[in-house]
Motif scaffolding. Structure first.
Motif, PDB file in Angstrom:
ATOM      1  N   LYS A  60       0.829  -1.223   0.000  1.00 47.42           N
ATOM      2  CA  LYS A  60       0.000   0.000   0.000  1.00 47.42           C
ATOM      3  C   LYS A  60       0.855   1.262   0.000  1.00 47.42           C
ATOM      4  O   LYS A  60       0.401   2.321  -0.461  1.00 47.42           O
ATOM      5  CB  LYS A  60      -0.926  -0.005   1.215  1.00 47.42           C
ATOM      6  N   VAL A  61       2.052   1.176   0.538  1.00 45.65           N
ATOM      7  CA  VAL A  61       2.994   2.288   0.527  1.00 45.65           C
ATOM      8  C   VAL A  61       4.373   1.746   0.189  1.00 45.65           C
ATOM      9  O   VAL A  61       4.639   0.544   0.347  1.00 45.65           O
ATOM     10  CB  VAL A  61       3.043   3.034   1.887  1.00 45.65           C
ATOM     11  N   LYS A  62       5.242   2.625  -0.261  1.00 45.11           N
ATOM     12  CA  LYS A  62       6.581   2.221  -0.665  1.00 45.11           C
ATOM     13  C   LYS A  62       7.609   2.906   0.216  1.00 45.11           C
ATOM     14  O   LYS A  62       7.537   4.115   0.446  1.00 45.11           O
ATOM     15  CB  LYS A  62       6.822   2.587  -2.135  1.00 45.11           C
ATOM     16  N   GLU A  63       8.550   2.119   0.708  1.00 44.01           N
ATOM     17  CA  GLU A  63       9.615   2.649   1.556  1.00 44.01           C
ATOM     18  C   GLU A  63      10.400   3.708   0.785  1.00 44.01           C
ATOM     19  O   GLU A  63      10.765   3.525  -0.377  1.00 44.01           O
ATOM     20  CB  GLU A  63      10.565   1.517   1.961  1.00 44.01           C
ATOM     21  N   GLU A  64      10.661   4.846   1.429  1.00 42.35           N
ATOM     22  CA  GLU A  64      11.455   5.888   0.799  1.00 42.35           C
ATOM     23  C   GLU A  64      12.921   5.489   0.764  1.00 42.35           C
ATOM     24  O   GLU A  64      13.379   4.661   1.568  1.00 42.35           O
ATOM     25  CB  GLU A  64      11.301   7.211   1.557  1.00 42.35           C
ATOM     26  N   THR A  65      13.658   6.079  -0.150  1.00 40.45           N
ATOM     27  CA  THR A  65      15.096   5.830  -0.252  1.00 40.45           C
ATOM     28  C   THR A  65      15.830   7.169  -0.205  1.00 40.45           C
ATOM     29  O   THR A  65      15.221   8.233  -0.298  1.00 40.45           O
ATOM     30  CB  THR A  65      15.438   5.096  -1.559  1.00 40.45           C
ATOM     31  N   GLY A  66      17.139   7.102  -0.069  1.00 35.06           N
ATOM     32  CA  GLY A  66      17.938   8.323  -0.058  1.00 35.06           C
ATOM     33  C   GLY A  66      18.302   8.771   1.333  1.00 35.06           C
ATOM     34  O   GLY A  66      17.875   8.200   2.344  1.00 35.06           O
ATOM     35  N   LYS A  67      19.086   9.815   1.381  1.00 35.71           N
ATOM     36  CA  LYS A  67      19.642  10.318   2.636  1.00 35.71           C
ATOM     37  C   LYS A  67      18.566  10.706   3.634  1.00 35.71           C
ATOM     38  O   LYS A  67      18.704  10.475   4.831  1.00 35.71           O
ATOM     39  CB  LYS A  67      20.551  11.509   2.332  1.00 35.71           C
ATOM     40  N   TYR A  68      17.480  11.304   3.159  1.00 37.20           N
ATOM     41  CA  TYR A  68      16.446  11.813   4.059  1.00 37.20           C
ATOM     42  C   TYR A  68      15.215  10.914   4.099  1.00 37.20           C
ATOM     43  O   TYR A  68      14.122  11.369   4.448  1.00 37.20           O
ATOM     44  CB  TYR A  68      16.046  13.230   3.643  1.00 37.20           C
ATOM     45  N   ALA A 127       5.597  10.264   6.469  1.00 37.49           N
ATOM     46  CA  ALA A 127       4.449  10.484   5.591  1.00 37.49           C
ATOM     47  C   ALA A 127       3.669   9.198   5.332  1.00 37.49           C
ATOM     48  O   ALA A 127       2.483   9.235   5.015  1.00 37.49           O
ATOM     49  CB  ALA A 127       4.914  11.089   4.267  1.00 37.49           C
ATOM     50  N   LEU A 128       4.347   8.040   5.479  1.00 40.49           N
ATOM     51  CA  LEU A 128       3.689   6.762   5.207  1.00 40.49           C
ATOM     52  C   LEU A 128       2.636   6.430   6.256  1.00 40.49           C
ATOM     53  O   LEU A 128       1.770   5.583   6.020  1.00 40.49           O
ATOM     54  CB  LEU A 128       4.728   5.634   5.152  1.00 40.49           C
ATOM     55  N   GLN A 129       2.694   7.104   7.399  1.00 41.24           N
ATOM     56  CA  GLN A 129       1.719   6.847   8.463  1.00 41.24           C
ATOM     57  C   GLN A 129       0.284   7.113   8.013  1.00 41.24           C
ATOM     58  O   GLN A 129      -0.657   6.525   8.549  1.00 41.24           O
ATOM     59  CB  GLN A 129       1.999   7.749   9.662  1.00 41.24           C
ATOM     60  N   THR A 130       0.139   8.019   7.052  1.00 38.44           N
ATOM     61  CA  THR A 130      -1.199   8.445   6.649  1.00 38.44           C
ATOM     62  C   THR A 130      -2.048   7.270   6.189  1.00 38.44           C
ATOM     63  O   THR A 130      -3.210   7.121   6.600  1.00 38.44           O
ATOM     64  CB  THR A 130      -1.106   9.494   5.525  1.00 38.44           C
TER      65      THR A 130
END
Length: 316
Positions: A115-123, A128-131
């Motif tokens: 349902k959501v995708k893990e973010e990548t990168g330094k930050y 935001a995925l909590q929504t």
């Protein structure tokens, strides 16, 4: 949680009188009135609980609102999996201490379900995925009102919120659809599928919250007080070192004496250098601070309207 653990990880506010001013009790009266209105106007309310100082304050207010009965709605925590361990431990302890039902749902489950995708990168952050997880939880339990600890002094998007903030059947917030609230008249009428976010401490300031914690002698997680911790320096701020941070090669952990002014995920909440070991010290630091409470939250700095965009999507 054992008694030993409580003594180690939970600090209890001093019994001394406030050094920097007395909490205005009319704010407590207003908040208790709002919480009772939620119980009167809605069928399935819940209290969104993060383990931070604002949601801890809400729990105390709910206790007072319904004393000597128990809090008549559950505490709900959306666990990102990247929380500070001290906060999660405190969450479990407090729910047990006050005899409240605790519902926990996990962002990791939303990731596993695609349902959501893990973010990548330094930050990268799960904030935001909590929504999505929150909206699924509201649907699962058919909550029609969710009480939260947002305050208008925190951030400009939150300053636009009404106390009863209506969300549509997609969980979205539209600033243009905010209802007028005159003479303490709170309108909880909603259509099928809609729900309301309720903010009883909207009119409080950060200083009000700390003075209330002091006067009420409330327990809070130990990370709010000064302690030694492994940190890294990033963008001029100190971040708690953890396995969840995507560190650059030059970001070498070192030990520093810090505390946290606000509590979010370990990936988006910076610490402040501090020697504050008592509430008077914390309050003194707040009065002298040159940045806002959420100035140490990187998730609010992604764009000029970062918070408002998240709220439009169904964020707290």
């Amino acid at each position: 949680m054992s008694n030993v653990s409580i003594e180690k990880d939970v600090e209890v506010a001093s019994e001394a009188q406030p050094k920097w001013g007395v909490f205005p009790r009319e704010l407590e009266d207003e908040a208790i009135y709002i919480i009772r209105e939620v119980a009167a106007q809605f069928e399935r309310p819940a209290l969104l609980f993060s383990g931070g100082k604002d949601s801890i304050t809400l729990v105390r207010l709910a206790q007072k609102a319904f004393y000597p009965g128990k809090i008549p709605f559950p505490l709900v925590h959306i666990d990102t999996g990247h929380n500070f361990p001290e906060t999660v431990e405190f969450r479990d302890w407090l729910a047990n201490e006050v005899g409240a039902d605790l519902i926990v749902r996990y962002v990791q489950d939303s990731i596993n379900q695609g349902k959501v995708k893990e973010e990548t990168g330094k930050y990268a952050s799960r904030n935001a995925l909590q929504t999505v997880t929150l909206l699924d939880t509201i649907e699962e339990f058919k909550f029609d009102a969710c009480i939260g600890g947002a305050r208008r002094d925190e951030e400009k998007a939150r300053a636009k919120e009404r106390i009863f903030s209506v969300r549509d059947d997609f969980g979205q917030w539209d600033a243009k659809r905010q209802r007028p609230e005159l003479f303490d008249m709170l309108n909880g009428r909603i259509s099928i599928g809609e729900n309301v976010r309720v903010f009883p401490i909207s009119n409080w300031t950060e200083l009000d919250v700390w003075n209330y914690i002091k006067e009420e002698k409330m327990a809070i997680p130990s990370i709010y007080y000064s302690h030694k911790r492994q940190v890294i320096e990033r963008d001029g701020m100190l971040w708690a070192d953890s396995e969840y941070l995507n560190k650059d090669a030059e970001e070498i952990p070192f030990e520093a004496t810090v505390r946290f002014r606000t509590v979010g995920d370990m990936t988006c909440t910076a610490a402040v250098s501090s020697e504050a070991v008592e509430l008077d010290d914390i309050i003194g630091e707040i009065l002298a601070a040159e940045i806002s409470e959420r100035g140490a939250r990187i998730d609010d700095k992604r764009s000029e309207a970062a918070m408002e965009k998240r709220k439009q999507q169904g964020y707290f």
